[in-house]
Design an enzyme around this catalytic site. Structure first.
Site, short mmCIF file in Angstrom:
data_model
loop_
_atom_site.label_atom_id
_atom_site.label_comp_id
_atom_site.label_asym_id
_atom_site.label_seq_id
_atom_site.Cartn_x
_atom_site.Cartn_y
_atom_site.Cartn_z
N SER A 130 1.37 -1.51 0.01
CA SER A 130 -0.63 0.11 0.17
C SER A 130 0.98 1.32 -0.12
O SER A 130 2.10 1.48 0.55
CB SER A 130 -0.94 0.30 1.53
OG SER A 130 -1.68 1.23 1.58
N TYR A 143 -2.25 -0.46 10.71
CA TYR A 143 -1.97 -1.17 9.69
C TYR A 143 -0.91 -1.01 8.65
O TYR A 143 -0.33 -1.39 7.55
CB TYR A 143 -3.31 -0.01 8.28
CG TYR A 143 -2.99 -0.80 7.44
CD1 TYR A 143 -3.59 -1.78 6.64
CD2 TYR A 143 -3.34 0.20 6.24
CE1 TYR A 143 -3.49 -2.19 5.31
CE2 TYR A 143 -3.56 0.02 5.29
CZ TYR A 143 -3.91 -1.83 3.84
OH TYR A 143 -4.36 -2.12 3.17
N1 LIG Z 1 -8.85 -0.46 -1.28
C1 LIG Z 1 -7.82 0.09 -0.79
O1 LIG Z 1 -7.62 1.98 -0.98
C2 LIG Z 1 -5.91 -0.70 -0.87
C3 LIG Z 1 -5.15 0.37 -0.77
C4 LIG Z 1 -4.08 -0.20 -0.35
C5 LIG Z 1 -3.63 -1.48 -0.11
N2 LIG Z 1 -4.80 -2.30 -0.52
C6 LIG Z 1 -4.46 -3.51 -0.35
O2 LIG Z 1 -5.18 -4.37 -1.16
C7 LIG Z 1 -5.79 -5.75 -0.78
C8 LIG Z 1 -7.05 -6.08 -1.22
O3 LIG Z 1 -7.77 -5.13 -0.12
P1 LIG Z 1 -9.14 -4.87 -1.29
O4 LIG Z 1 -9.04 -3.47 -1.09
O5 LIG Z 1 -9.39 -5.63 -2.44
O6 LIG Z 1 -10.01 -4.80 0.30
P2 LIG Z 1 -11.56 -6.24 0.28
O7 LIG Z 1 -12.58 -5.87 -0.66
O8 LIG Z 1 -11.14 -5.70 1.88
O9 LIG Z 1 -10.72 -8.12 -0.10
C9 LIG Z 1 -9.76 -8.11 1.46
C10 LIG Z 1 -9.88 -9.53 0.91
O10 LIG Z 1 -8.68 -9.88 1.96
C11 LIG Z 1 -9.83 -10.87 2.49
N3 LIG Z 1 -9.07 -11.79 3.60
C12 LIG Z 1 -9.53 -10.97 5.22
N4 LIG Z 1 -8.79 -11.78 6.14
C13 LIG Z 1 -8.19 -13.01 5.27
C14 LIG Z 1 -8.02 -14.22 6.52
N5 LIG Z 1 -7.08 -14.75 6.99
N6 LIG Z 1 -7.77 -14.90 5.21
C15 LIG Z 1 -7.66 -15.05 3.62
N7 LIG Z 1 -8.79 -13.98 2.38
C16 LIG Z 1 -8.55 -12.50 4.14
C17 LIG Z 1 -11.52 -10.64 2.43
O11 LIG Z 1 -11.34 -11.75 2.57
P3 LIG Z 1 -13.25 -11.39 3.68
O12 LIG Z 1 -14.17 -11.30 2.57
O13 LIG Z 1 -13.57 -12.94 3.79
O14 LIG Z 1 -13.11 -10.72 4.46
C18 LIG Z 1 -10.84 -10.30 1.55
O15 LIG Z 1 -11.44 -11.01 0.36
C19 LIG Z 1 -5.03 -5.93 1.18
O16 LIG Z 1 -3.94 -6.82 1.26
C20 LIG Z 1 -4.65 -4.30 1.38
O17 LIG Z 1 -4.19 -3.74 2.13
C21 LIG Z 1 -5.96 -1.74 -0.63
#
Ligand SMILES: NC(=O)c1ccc[n+]([C@@H]2O[C@H](COP(=O)([O-])OP(=O)(O)OC[C@H]3O[C@@H](n4cnc5c(N)ncnc54)[C@H](OP(=O)(O)O)[C@@H]3O)[C@@H](O)[C@H]2O)c1
Length: 281
Positions: A130, A143
């Site tokens: 991130s 985080y």
């Molecule tokens: N969105 C942003 O602004 C942003 C910015 C920078 C980085 N990121 C990074 O991008 C990545 C994906 O996030 P996203 O934005 O797509 O958010 P999201 O829609 O909330 O997706 C997060 C994913 O992680 C899964 N997860 C959580 N705990 C888990 C576990 N114990 N085992 C397996 N899967 C698990 C969730 O599954 P469940 O549905 O079962 O909870 C979901 O599939 C993350 O690493 C996040 O830190 C996001």
């Protein structure tokens, strides 16, 4: 056979978009999620349950992938979440839960998959970090610290695995519109606790700032496009920004010189705003 790509956290957001798009482009995609029913309408060659906090679940998913394809070309460590809270206030169990997914979960995946790639003499590990892995803001300290840890682990691993033909790449998304911010607010310090917090005004300031940033956030497809570059480039870069706007890129470039004074102005909150609350604590 098309390259085998294993992705964690495909139930929603970035992971889901990557699974759909990489399948459409002809990769052999192994999509994983801790709740498999969330992947019913997802395009993928294989869908497997995988909770990155459970070593047995990691072992089973990797073994099933190997049984079917006998190789893993790309591992995308995408599963992750954030949780709101000032460093002083965020509950220890929340800190442990975030680290268990964002840091230890990634390590579990690497411990399981890196030996396979090393034996193959090829592979790519793509870690979804991130912009928060480069720049810290209040409320986001825990985080951010997990993503800083991920950056450090990835840098070490890149040098360690390079002689074996395995690339390690970091992708650093900016604000991406997914379930992320909803989860962020649900975890950690509750709305009710915030009303009584000595940091109440700073929580509010950051919430307003985040809401404004989300209006200009990108869709998950910008991260998917970046992942595609990292998968197909003959010499992938160590880190790629994704969905990070020009002012943030500039800020990042100049961070060491101007970030501290600029951030001090942005995040400054008057003690008198908080004294009333501070006295009660
Ligand atoms: N969105 C942003 O602004 C942003 C910015 C920078 C980085 N990121 C990074 O991008 C990545 C994906 O996030 P996203 O934005 O797509 O958010 P999201 O829609 O909330 O997706 C997060 C994913 O992680 C899964 N997860 C959580 N705990 C888990 C576990 N114990 N085992 C397996 N899967 C698990 C969730 O599954 P469940 O549905 O079962 O909870 C979901 O599939 C993350 O690493 C996040 O830190 C996001």
């Amino acid at each position: 056979m098309a390259e085998v790509v294993l992705i964690t956290g495909c139930s929603t957001g970035i992971g889901r978009d990557m699974a759909n798009e990489l399948t459409r482009l002809g990769f052999t995609v192994v999509a994983t999620a801790r709740k498999p029913d969330t992947m019913e309408n997802l395009r993928a060659d294989l869908r497997l349950p995988l909770d990155v906090t459970d070593p047995k679940s990691v072992e089973r998913a990797v073994a099933k992938t190997m049984q079917k394809y006998d190789r893993i070309d790309v591992l995308i460590n995408n599963a992750g979440f954030g949780s709101r809270g000032m460093v002083e206030e965020i509950p220890m169990e929340t800190v442990q839960a975030v680290y268990d997914v964002n840091v230890f979960g990634v390590l579990r995946m690497i411990h399981s998959v890196a030996p396979i790639m090393r034996r193959q003499g090829s592979g790519r590990i793509i870690n979804i970090s991130s912009i928060a892995g480069r720049v810290v803001t209040p409320v986001n300290g825990v985080y951010s610290s997990t993503k800083f840890a991920l950056e450090a682990l990835s840098d070490a691993l890149r040098w360690e695995l390079a002689p074996f033909g395995v690339f390690v790449v970091l992708i650093e998304p900016g604000v991406i519109n997914t379930h992320f911010s909803g989860t962020f607010q649900k975890q950690g310090v509750s709305n009710e606790q915030i009303t009584r917090s000595p940091y109440k005004h700073l929580y509010e300031k950051i919430a307003n700032l985040s809401a404004r940033m989300r209006t200009s956030g990108s869709g998950p497809e910008v991260v998917t496009r970046t992942a595609l570059k990292a998968i197909t480039s003959a010499q992938p870069k160590a880190r790629y920004l994704a969905g990070v706007n020009l002012p943030s890129r500039l800020l990042l470039l100049l961070r060491d010189h101007i970030w501290e004074p600029v951030a001090s102005r942005i995040f400054k909150f008057q003690m008198e705003d908080s004294n009333a609350n501070n006295d009660q604590i």
